[in-house]
Design a protein around this motif. Structure first.
Motif, PDB file in Angstrom:
ATOM      1  N   LEU A   2       2.907  13.216   1.034  1.00 46.22           N
ATOM      2  CA  LEU A   2       1.947  12.236   0.520  1.00 46.22           C
ATOM      3  C   LEU A   2       1.043  12.824  -0.549  1.00 46.22           C
ATOM      4  O   LEU A   2       0.299  12.092  -1.201  1.00 46.22           O
ATOM      5  CB  LEU A   2       1.074  11.701   1.672  1.00 46.22           C
ATOM      6  CG  LEU A   2       1.819  10.924   2.751  1.00 46.22           C
ATOM      7  CD1 LEU A   2       0.890  10.603   3.921  1.00 46.22           C
ATOM      8  CD2 LEU A   2       2.409   9.645   2.172  1.00 46.22           C
ATOM      9  N   GLY A   3       1.107  14.131  -0.744  1.00 48.61           N
ATOM     10  CA  GLY A   3       0.284  14.803  -1.740  1.00 48.61           C
ATOM     11  C   GLY A   3      -0.153  16.155  -1.217  1.00 48.61           C
ATOM     12  O   GLY A   3      -0.391  16.311  -0.011  1.00 48.61           O
TER      13      GLY A   3
ATOM     14  N   LEU B  46      -5.030  10.528  -1.598  1.00 48.12           N
ATOM     15  CA  LEU B  46      -5.763   9.293  -1.855  1.00 48.12           C
ATOM     16  C   LEU B  46      -5.147   8.516  -3.014  1.00 48.12           C
ATOM     17  O   LEU B  46      -5.124   7.273  -2.998  1.00 48.12           O
ATOM     18  CB  LEU B  46      -7.230   9.602  -2.153  1.00 48.12           C
ATOM     19  CG  LEU B  46      -8.032  10.150  -0.970  1.00 48.12           C
ATOM     20  CD1 LEU B  46      -9.427  10.561  -1.419  1.00 48.12           C
ATOM     21  CD2 LEU B  46      -8.121   9.117   0.145  1.00 48.12           C
ATOM     22  N   ALA B  47      -4.627   9.224  -4.012  1.00 51.02           N
ATOM     23  CA  ALA B  47      -3.939   8.546  -5.123  1.00 51.02           C
ATOM     24  C   ALA B  47      -2.690   7.823  -4.626  1.00 51.02           C
ATOM     25  O   ALA B  47      -2.357   6.724  -5.102  1.00 51.02           O
ATOM     26  CB  ALA B  47      -3.582   9.553  -6.211  1.00 51.02           C
ATOM     27  N   THR B  48      -2.008   8.417  -3.653  1.00 46.88           N
ATOM     28  CA  THR B  48      -0.847   7.768  -3.059  1.00 46.88           C
ATOM     29  C   THR B  48      -1.250   6.463  -2.373  1.00 46.88           C
ATOM     30  O   THR B  48      -0.599   5.424  -2.528  1.00 46.88           O
ATOM     31  CB  THR B  48      -0.177   8.711  -2.042  1.00 46.88           C
ATOM     32  OG1 THR B  48       0.319   9.868  -2.723  1.00 46.88           O
ATOM     33  CG2 THR B  48       0.978   8.019  -1.329  1.00 46.88           C
ATOM     34  N   VAL B  49      -2.335   6.506  -1.625  1.00 45.94           N
ATOM     35  CA  VAL B  49      -2.820   5.297  -0.951  1.00 45.94           C
ATOM     36  C   VAL B  49      -3.190   4.232  -1.981  1.00 45.94           C
ATOM     37  O   VAL B  49      -2.884   3.046  -1.806  1.00 45.94           O
ATOM     38  CB  VAL B  49      -4.021   5.632  -0.050  1.00 45.94           C
ATOM     39  CG1 VAL B  49      -4.619   4.358   0.542  1.00 45.94           C
ATOM     40  CG2 VAL B  49      -3.609   6.586   1.068  1.00 45.94           C
ATOM     41  N   ASN B  50      -3.827   4.645  -3.062  1.00 43.66           N
ATOM     42  CA  ASN B  50      -4.208   3.683  -4.104  1.00 43.66           C
ATOM     43  C   ASN B  50      -2.982   3.057  -4.769  1.00 43.66           C
ATOM     44  O   ASN B  50      -3.005   1.870  -5.125  1.00 43.66           O
ATOM     45  CB  ASN B  50      -5.097   4.362  -5.142  1.00 43.66           C
ATOM     46  CG  ASN B  50      -6.494   4.632  -4.614  1.00 43.66           C
ATOM     47  OD1 ASN B  50      -7.004   3.872  -3.799  1.00 43.66           O
ATOM     48  ND2 ASN B  50      -7.114   5.713  -5.070  1.00 43.66           N
ATOM     49  N   ARG B  51      -1.917   3.844  -4.933  1.00 37.64           N
ATOM     50  CA  ARG B  51      -0.681   3.285  -5.512  1.00 37.64           C
ATOM     51  C   ARG B  51      -0.079   2.230  -4.587  1.00 37.64           C
ATOM     52  O   ARG B  51       0.436   1.201  -5.039  1.00 37.64           O
ATOM     53  CB  ARG B  51       0.325   4.404  -5.792  1.00 37.64           C
ATOM     54  CG  ARG B  51       0.001   5.232  -7.027  1.00 37.64           C
ATOM     55  CD  ARG B  51       1.190   6.081  -7.456  1.00 37.64           C
ATOM     56  NE  ARG B  51       1.533   7.085  -6.459  1.00 37.64           N
ATOM     57  CZ  ARG B  51       0.988   8.299  -6.411  1.00 37.64           C
ATOM     58  NH1 ARG B  51       0.057   8.644  -7.304  1.00 37.64           N
ATOM     59  NH2 ARG B  51       1.358   9.181  -5.502  1.00 37.64           N
ATOM     60  N   ILE B  52      -0.141   2.493  -3.293  1.00 40.48           N
ATOM     61  CA  ILE B  52       0.342   1.491  -2.334  1.00 40.48           C
ATOM     62  C   ILE B  52      -0.463   0.207  -2.473  1.00 40.48           C
ATOM     63  O   ILE B  52       0.092  -0.903  -2.487  1.00 40.48           O
ATOM     64  CB  ILE B  52       0.236   2.044  -0.896  1.00 40.48           C
ATOM     65  CG1 ILE B  52       1.122   3.281  -0.712  1.00 40.48           C
ATOM     66  CG2 ILE B  52       0.618   0.966   0.127  1.00 40.48           C
ATOM     67  CD1 ILE B  52       0.885   4.013   0.606  1.00 40.48           C
ATOM     68  N   SER B  53      -1.773   0.349  -2.581  1.00 43.44           N
ATOM     69  CA  SER B  53      -2.639  -0.825  -2.693  1.00 43.44           C
ATOM     70  C   SER B  53      -2.341  -1.614  -3.964  1.00 43.44           C
ATOM     71  O   SER B  53      -2.258  -2.848  -3.933  1.00 43.44           O
ATOM     72  CB  SER B  53      -4.104  -0.381  -2.671  1.00 43.44           C
ATOM     73  OG  SER B  53      -4.966  -1.486  -2.805  1.00 43.44           O
ATOM     74  N   ARG B  54      -2.178  -0.928  -5.083  1.00 45.00           N
ATOM     75  CA  ARG B  54      -1.881  -1.629  -6.345  1.00 45.00           C
ATOM     76  C   ARG B  54      -0.535  -2.332  -6.274  1.00 45.00           C
ATOM     77  O   ARG B  54      -0.371  -3.442  -6.808  1.00 45.00           O
ATOM     78  CB  ARG B  54      -1.921  -0.644  -7.512  1.00 45.00           C
ATOM     79  CG  ARG B  54      -3.324  -0.147  -7.856  1.00 45.00           C
ATOM     80  CD  ARG B  54      -3.362   0.538  -9.199  1.00 45.00           C
ATOM     81  NE  ARG B  54      -2.526   1.731  -9.230  1.00 45.00           N
ATOM     82  CZ  ARG B  54      -2.944   2.944  -8.897  1.00 45.00           C
ATOM     83  NH1 ARG B  54      -4.201   3.125  -8.491  1.00 45.00           N
ATOM     84  NH2 ARG B  54      -2.143   3.995  -8.955  1.00 45.00           N
TER      85      ARG B  54
ATOM     86  N   LEU C 277      -4.165  -2.766   7.694  1.00 44.14           N
ATOM     87  CA  LEU C 277      -3.339  -1.661   8.177  1.00 44.14           C
ATOM     88  C   LEU C 277      -3.996  -0.316   7.862  1.00 44.14           C
ATOM     89  O   LEU C 277      -3.994   0.596   8.693  1.00 44.14           O
ATOM     90  CB  LEU C 277      -1.952  -1.725   7.542  1.00 44.14           C
ATOM     91  CG  LEU C 277      -1.129  -2.982   7.843  1.00 44.14           C
ATOM     92  CD1 LEU C 277       0.215  -2.900   7.128  1.00 44.14           C
ATOM     93  CD2 LEU C 277      -0.921  -3.157   9.340  1.00 44.14           C
ATOM     94  N   LEU C 278      -4.563  -0.196   6.664  1.00 40.37           N
ATOM     95  CA  LEU C 278      -5.222   1.056   6.292  1.00 40.37           C
ATOM     96  C   LEU C 278      -6.479   1.293   7.124  1.00 40.37           C
ATOM     97  O   LEU C 278      -6.897   2.440   7.315  1.00 40.37           O
ATOM     98  CB  LEU C 278      -5.567   1.044   4.796  1.00 40.37           C
ATOM     99  CG  LEU C 278      -4.373   0.979   3.839  1.00 40.37           C
ATOM    100  CD1 LEU C 278      -4.845   0.937   2.400  1.00 40.37           C
ATOM    101  CD2 LEU C 278      -3.431   2.165   4.068  1.00 40.37           C
ATOM    102  N   TRP C 279      -7.076   0.219   7.630  1.00 43.24           N
ATOM    103  CA  TRP C 279      -8.243   0.347   8.497  1.00 43.24           C
ATOM    104  C   TRP C 279      -7.924   1.172   9.741  1.00 43.24           C
ATOM    105  O   TRP C 279      -8.815   1.762  10.367  1.00 43.24           O
ATOM    106  CB  TRP C 279      -8.725  -1.055   8.898  1.00 43.24           C
ATOM    107  CG  TRP C 279     -10.018  -1.094   9.647  1.00 43.24           C
ATOM    108  CD1 TRP C 279     -10.211  -0.877  10.976  1.00 43.24           C
ATOM    109  CD2 TRP C 279     -11.314  -1.381   9.112  1.00 43.24           C
ATOM    110  NE1 TRP C 279     -11.543  -1.033  11.311  1.00 43.24           N
ATOM    111  CE2 TRP C 279     -12.236  -1.339  10.185  1.00 43.24           C
ATOM    112  CE3 TRP C 279     -11.781  -1.696   7.825  1.00 43.24           C
ATOM    113  CZ2 TRP C 279     -13.597  -1.582  10.004  1.00 43.24           C
ATOM    114  CZ3 TRP C 279     -13.137  -1.953   7.659  1.00 43.24           C
ATOM    115  CH2 TRP C 279     -14.024  -1.885   8.730  1.00 43.24           C
TER     116      TRP C 279
ATOM    117  N   PHE D 223     -11.460  -1.153   0.641  1.00 45.91           N
ATOM    118  CA  PHE D 223     -11.995  -1.849   1.813  1.00 45.91           C
ATOM    119  C   PHE D 223     -13.059  -2.890   1.496  1.00 45.91           C
ATOM    120  O   PHE D 223     -13.366  -3.723   2.343  1.00 45.91           O
ATOM    121  CB  PHE D 223     -12.549  -0.825   2.807  1.00 45.91           C
ATOM    122  CG  PHE D 223     -11.489   0.115   3.337  1.00 45.91           C
ATOM    123  CD1 PHE D 223     -10.465  -0.359   4.140  1.00 45.91           C
ATOM    124  CD2 PHE D 223     -11.501   1.461   3.007  1.00 45.91           C
ATOM    125  CE1 PHE D 223      -9.479   0.491   4.614  1.00 45.91           C
ATOM    126  CE2 PHE D 223     -10.524   2.323   3.481  1.00 45.91           C
ATOM    127  CZ  PHE D 223      -9.508   1.845   4.290  1.00 45.91           C
ATOM    128  N   GLY D 224     -13.629  -2.866   0.297  1.00 43.93           N
ATOM    129  CA  GLY D 224     -14.645  -3.856  -0.045  1.00 43.93           C
ATOM    130  C   GLY D 224     -14.164  -5.297   0.075  1.00 43.93           C
ATOM    131  O   GLY D 224     -14.853  -6.135   0.676  1.00 43.93           O
TER     132      GLY D 224
END
Length: 518
Positions: free
Chosen positions: A290-291, A298-306, A328-330, A416-417
């Protein structure tokens, strides 16, 4: 239950709140040193003179929880309470409770009521878990589990919701509007219960607790509350300060914010928990890929979100869109131990592969949680939880207020906002609260414990409760990112915390001052 799944259940209980006043008691409440109104046989005092009919807890062959209570030696009963304490001669409802007798009756010192959180979580089954986790406490106290009004076996309130979660507002106005439409539809389905909804408040549950205390024949009641249970405990202290014995609040919520919008300020704390996990995952890049640094994870998580913002991810036979992914990320809040972190990393690995268009097989956790988020609220758990929050505090009924807030925080709370700041069904609720929020402020002795990195009961909220309860002592677990800290009930246990709590419950010794555990 599997340890990680137990922690996930606790995390999702807090998350369900995302998915979706005066210090004096109300007139008519009978208390030590005060009088109720009406005659003794028609006023509120008559509820305190009930004689509980204790019976076996199992309701039929399919009732596994009741069977477990019976096997442990517990007995159950139903207590009659007013729907509206301002009208004690009016409609009544039933509150169900279970009692697990002290295992050392010669040294018994009273009754301890346990609320594990929620709101909307049935408390009766959890006295078994508490008894197993804290055997010395179970030896000295009758453990009492009371399902709060409209929850579990206590005159259930079920709105028949077709889904269990409103979820995240997503990336734009169109996705936000979809959640607003969903929230409005869910609220409308509760209109059939409009006569009960205003009375679902924590204030009334606290009043029910005091009726239970009186019915049990206890001059004072000891109490252990976790998460939402800390707010319930604080309200009880405010209404019935002379009836409280030894009180422990584990992972306290901010009493000034509690209500439908409580999680609005939780985004940064959850992001901090995600950063802590990212550092753990980076050290295991060879396994999870994952990095190799926290920033890369964290960049990997952001790519999933985008990717989920653009189109739903295919995870086996499930679809994960921008409304569902933040929920799910929660689950990073499920715990800060190796087992919890490893399970979450496996989930993120699957989601990352799905975001890249690969065919993936969901982990057992994803296979269970994803369909659950879109499943009907069959037992009414979430609708009852929402009813309690809506009855506790009024919120803005203008969707634009929420959309502007989400937009204002997209840059600093991108993951999360849109989830924590989204509106809930309370913005469209059929009725308003019957009473203003309870103003917490008293000097009753209380022991508070909690983790400095708690992602659900933020530390600023714990401090707010500590300041409101001027007689409290706060023991902080430093370096921990977990929700609830006592006895390993929902996260790994800490010997230092357990010793402080047990010493207070067993011997009545509060720390001389605020202190820390590591």
């Amino acid at each position: 239950m599997h340890k990680w799944k137990t922690a996930t259940t606790a995390a999702m209980a807090v998350l369900a709140g995302v998915l979706m006043a005066g210090a004096h008691p109300a007139a008519g409440i009978a208390r030590a040193g005060t009088g109720g109104h009406g005659s003794p046989e028609s006023g509120p005092e008559r509820f305190e003179r009930q004689k509980p009919a204790w019976h076996r807890c199992r309701n039929g062959s399919a009732d596994a929880v009741g069977g477990q209570l019976d096997d442990a030696g517990a007995r159950c009963a139903e207590i009659t309470v007013p729907l509206d304490y301002n009208r004690p001669d009016g409609r009544t409802i039933k509150v169900a409770l279970a009692r697990l007798p002290a295992t050392d009756p010669q040294r018994r010192r009273g009754a301890l009521l346990y609320n594990p959180g929620g709101p909307g979580v049935p408390a009766m089954p959890f006295i078994l878990k508490l008894g197993q986790a804290a055997p010395e406490v179970a030896a000295r106290y009758d453990l009492i589990g009371m399902d709060p009004r409209f929850v579990g076996r206590s005159t259930p309130l079920n709105c028949g919701w077709p889904v269990s979660a409103v979820g995240s507002a997503g990336p734009d106005r169109r996705s936000f509007q979809r959640t607003a439409t969903l929230a409005e539809d869910l609220a409308s389905r509760c209109a059939v219960h409009r006569d009960m909804l205003p009375h679902a408040s924590t204030r009334n549950t606290a009043r029910d607790m005091d009726v239970v205390r009186a019915v049990l024949g206890e001059p004072r009641l000891s109490y252990l509350g976790s998460s939402y249970g800390t707010y319930l405990g604080a309200v009880y202290l405010q209404l019935f300060p002379g009836h409280a014995d030894r009180v422990v609040l584990d992972s306290a919520l901010d009493p000034h914010l509690y209500g439908p919008d409580l999680t609005r300020t939780a985004g940064p704390a959850v992001a901090a928990a995600l950063e802590r996990w990212a550092a753990w995952a980076a050290h295991r890049h060879g396994r999870y890929r994952l990095g190799s640094s926290p920033a890369e994870v964290l960049a990997t998580v952001n790519r999933i979100s985008r990717a989920a913002d653009r189109h739903p991810l295919r995870v086996g036979g499930h679809r994960v869109d921008s409304r569902v992914l933040p929920m799910l990320l929660w689950n990073v809040t499920a715990g800060d131990d190796t087992e919890s972190y490893a399970a979450f990393a496996a989930d993120v690995r699957v989601l990352h592969d799905a975001a890249r268009g690969m065919k993936v097989t969901p982990t057992p956790i994803l296979d269970e949680v994803i369909p659950g988020l879109d499943a009907p609220d069959a037992d009414g758990y979430v609708s009852a939880q929402t009813a309690i929050q809506c009855a506790d505090r009024a919120v803005s009924r203008d969707p634009e207020v929420y959309y502007r807030d989400i937009r204002a925080h997209r840059a600093d709370e991108p993951l999360f906002g849109p989830l924590t700041r989204n509106l809930t069904p309370c913005s469209f609720w059929p009725v308003g609260p019957a009473e203003p929020p309870t103003r917490i402020g008293n000097d009753v002795p209380v022991l508070m414990v909690g983790a400095a990195g708690d992602p659900a009961a933020t530390y600023t909220g714990q401090i707010a409760m500590h300041r409101a309860l001027t007689g409290s002592r706060l023991v902080t677990l430093r370096g921990a990112f977990r929700h609830t800290v006592y006895a390993g009930l929902f996260s790994r246990r800490n010997t230092c915390i357990d010793k402080v709590v047990d010493r207070y419950l067993l011997n009545g010794v509060l720390p001389a001052r605020d202190t820390v555990c590591s």
